[in-house]
Design a protein around this motif. Structure first.
Motif, PDB file in Angstrom:
ATOM      1  N   LEU A   1       0.856  -1.144   0.037  1.00  7.25           N
ATOM      2  CA  LEU A   1      -0.239  -0.512  -0.367  1.00  7.25           C
ATOM      3  C   LEU A   1       0.786   1.457   0.221  1.00  7.25           C
ATOM      4  O   LEU A   1       0.316   1.898  -0.888  1.00  7.25           O
ATOM      5  CB  LEU A   1      -1.016   0.059   1.759  1.00  7.25           C
ATOM      6  CG  LEU A   1      -1.769   1.106   1.188  1.00  7.25           C
ATOM      7  CD1 LEU A   1      -2.659   0.675  -0.103  1.00  7.25           C
ATOM      8  CD2 LEU A   1      -2.822   0.896   2.674  1.00  7.25           C
ATOM      9  N   LEU A   2       1.759   1.386   0.776  1.00  7.63           N
ATOM     10  CA  LEU A   2       2.936   2.302   0.735  1.00  7.63           C
ATOM     11  C   LEU A   2       3.796   2.090  -0.598  1.00  7.63           C
ATOM     12  O   LEU A   2       5.296   2.652  -0.410  1.00  7.63           O
ATOM     13  CB  LEU A   2       3.621   2.346   2.207  1.00  7.63           C
ATOM     14  CG  LEU A   2       3.109   3.176   3.606  1.00  7.63           C
ATOM     15  CD1 LEU A   2       3.205   2.577   4.718  1.00  7.63           C
ATOM     16  CD2 LEU A   2       2.072   4.615   3.154  1.00  7.63           C
ATOM     17  N   THR A   3       3.130   2.441  -1.672  1.00  3.41           N
ATOM     18  CA  THR A   3       4.362   2.312  -2.811  1.00  3.41           C
ATOM     19  C   THR A   3       3.158   2.879  -4.177  1.00  3.41           C
ATOM     20  O   THR A   3       2.437   2.923  -3.576  1.00  3.41           O
ATOM     21  CB  THR A   3       4.533   0.855  -3.238  1.00  3.41           C
ATOM     22  OG1 THR A   3       3.598  -0.127  -3.782  1.00  3.41           O
ATOM     23  CG2 THR A   3       5.146  -0.091  -2.683  1.00  3.41           C
ATOM     24  N   ASN A   4       3.706   3.024  -4.411  1.00  3.93           N
ATOM     25  CA  ASN A   4       2.973   3.764  -5.987  1.00  3.93           C
ATOM     26  C   ASN A   4       2.110   2.644  -6.199  1.00  3.93           C
ATOM     27  O   ASN A   4       1.054   2.966  -7.497  1.00  3.93           O
ATOM     28  CB  ASN A   4       3.864   4.255  -7.574  1.00  3.93           C
ATOM     29  CG  ASN A   4       4.329   2.937  -8.286  1.00  3.93           C
ATOM     30  OD1 ASN A   4       4.993   1.903  -7.810  1.00  3.93           O
ATOM     31  ND2 ASN A   4       5.032   3.637  -8.350  1.00  3.93           N
ATOM     32  N   LYS A   5       2.067   1.393  -6.170  1.00  7.02           N
ATOM     33  CA  LYS A   5       0.754   0.876  -7.003  1.00  7.02           C
ATOM     34  C   LYS A   5      -0.774   1.003  -7.095  1.00  7.02           C
ATOM     35  O   LYS A   5      -1.251   0.206  -7.712  1.00  7.02           O
ATOM     36  CB  LYS A   5       1.616  -0.781  -6.323  1.00  7.02           C
ATOM     37  CG  LYS A   5       0.076  -2.230  -6.718  1.00  7.02           C
ATOM     38  CD  LYS A   5       0.908  -2.935  -6.212  1.00  7.02           C
ATOM     39  CE  LYS A   5       2.059  -3.621  -5.943  1.00  7.02           C
ATOM     40  NZ  LYS A   5       2.079  -5.576  -5.103  1.00  7.02           N
ATOM     41  N   TYR A   6      -1.385   1.353  -5.517  1.00  8.82           N
ATOM     42  CA  TYR A   6      -2.413   1.317  -5.429  1.00  8.82           C
ATOM     43  C   TYR A   6      -2.789   3.214  -5.840  1.00  8.82           C
ATOM     44  O   TYR A   6      -3.867   3.253  -5.594  1.00  8.82           O
ATOM     45  CB  TYR A   6      -2.484   1.361  -3.792  1.00  8.82           C
ATOM     46  CG  TYR A   6      -2.896  -0.897  -4.349  1.00  8.82           C
ATOM     47  CD1 TYR A   6      -3.072  -1.347  -4.708  1.00  8.82           C
ATOM     48  CD2 TYR A   6      -1.499  -0.683  -3.274  1.00  8.82           C
ATOM     49  CE1 TYR A   6      -3.062  -2.556  -4.668  1.00  8.82           C
ATOM     50  CE2 TYR A   6      -1.275  -2.181  -2.886  1.00  8.82           C
ATOM     51  CZ  TYR A   6      -2.096  -3.063  -3.641  1.00  8.82           C
ATOM     52  OH  TYR A   6      -2.206  -4.242  -3.090  1.00  8.82           O
ATOM     53  N   LEU A   7      -2.155   3.876  -6.369  1.00  9.17           N
ATOM     54  CA  LEU A   7      -2.557   5.160  -6.842  1.00  9.17           C
ATOM     55  C   LEU A   7      -3.705   5.087  -7.542  1.00  9.17           C
ATOM     56  O   LEU A   7      -4.814   6.034  -7.479  1.00  9.17           O
ATOM     57  CB  LEU A   7      -1.340   6.319  -6.725  1.00  9.17           C
ATOM     58  CG  LEU A   7      -0.270   6.377  -6.281  1.00  9.17           C
ATOM     59  CD1 LEU A   7       1.310   6.689  -6.445  1.00  9.17           C
ATOM     60  CD2 LEU A   7      -0.795   6.782  -5.014  1.00  9.17           C
TER      61      LEU A   7
END
Length: 330
Positions: A228-234
């Motif tokens: 979640l704290l990556t750009n994966k779910y932006l």
């Protein structure tokens, strides 16, 4: 083709002393919880592990039940040790754990001496090792006396099957008691492995204080909150992500509009710092030196490169830390 490790592998990684022990761990460690099991392509996991070591990651973290199937991550890591890492065994810190369900019957989980000793024997056989560097009790057992569990850890060190022992998922009061018992037994607790991220900060209530006061190290798992704290779910939930699957730790219900709004603001700050969101999230967990190492997972080699680059910028200004707090509270 014979694997030769990068001769510059120790040039950029940062190594931190684990509590008051003599052991140093890399700031970034590799966990084999996912992507290294029997259902995963072996060559991909192999490439990830080799790249990690080439970039100075010396610590590989496993558990008896990692896979799927349970045990297969250790089996695959054993293949890797025999085929690639055998000449470098003394440069590696290999850890495994026992505590969760592993086999049928009354002796296949929790914290009895019977289970812990048997499980480690099985883990050593799967990996082709005489000893592991760190052996953890994976979770507190509400029914087995803590003295029995800690005496089992003490026995394991004295038997030469592990160099150090750790605990995982213990609350502050439980950890303090485990530390006391092990100290009396003469086998000091080396390290605690708790879950810790920007979105999961329970360790700040008392646990980090207990560890610091007693000279015990810490290594955080899920520092990226399962991606979640990556750009994966932006831009929404990708179909190949854990949230779209059957993960019990991250699902669509965990990814609320409020959380995504916070992630976007954190991503903006990370870009201002010249980092990816993942790099900033890892650096935040390591801030101030209270956490020895962060455990990352990876499904592709490029993620290793991105995460290891975190060590290039571990410092935060007071203004940045204040802004992060405001985002997380908002």
């Amino acid at each position: 083709m014979t694997y030769l490790a990068n001769d510059q592998r120790y040039g950029t990684m940062k190594y931190n002393r684990t509590g008051r022990s003599g052991l140093k761990l890399p700031a970034i460690s590799l966990g084999l919880w996912h992507n290294f099991g029997s259902i995963d392509p072996y060559e991909n996991g192999r490439a990830i592990a080799r790249r990690a070591f080439d970039l100075g990651i010396t610590h590989f973290d496993l558990a008896n039940n990692y896979g799927p199937t349970p045990g297969s991550a250790e089996e695959n890591f054993g293949r890797l040790l025999a085929g690639d890492f055998k000449p470098y065994r003394d440069e590696l810190v290999i850890s495994t754990k026992a505590g969760y369900y592993m086999w049928e019957g009354p002796y296949g989980e929790w914290g009895s001496r019977k289970y812990l000793v048997s499980s480690l024997d099985q883990s050593l056989k799967r990996m082709g090792l005489d000893y592991v560097d760190i052996f953890y009790h994976h979770r507190p057992d509400p029914d087995t006396p803590l003295e029995e569990t800690m005496m089992a850890l003490d026995h394991i060190v004295r038997s030469g099957k592990a160099l150090y022992v750790g605990i995982s998922n213990y609350r502050a009061e439980q950890a303090a008691e485990a530390i006391r018992i092990l100290k009396e037994l003469g086998t000091p607790l080396l390290i605690h492995q708790p879950r810790y991220s920007m979105f999961d900060r329970w360790v700040e209530d008392a646990l980090l204080d207990v560890l610091e006061e007693n000279g015990v190290g810490s290594i955080a798992f899920s520092p990226l909150e399962q991606g979640l704290l990556t750009n994966k779910y932006l831009g929404g939930i990708p179909q190949d992500s854990r949230a779209a699957g059957a993960s019990v730790f991250l699902n669509e219900g965990s990814i609320t509009p409020e959380r995504i709004a916070k992630v976007r603001k954190l991503n903006d700050l990370a870009q201002e710092r010249g980092q990816s969101l993942a790099q900033m999230a890892l650096a935040w967990v390591l801030r101030g030196g209270r956490v020895t190492s962060v455990l990352i997972g990876a499904s592709k080699v490029s993620q290793i490169d991105d995460n290891v680059a975190t060590v290039n910028n571990l410092d935060f200004s007071e203004a940045e830390l204040k802004r992060i707090e405001e985002i997380l509270r908002g």
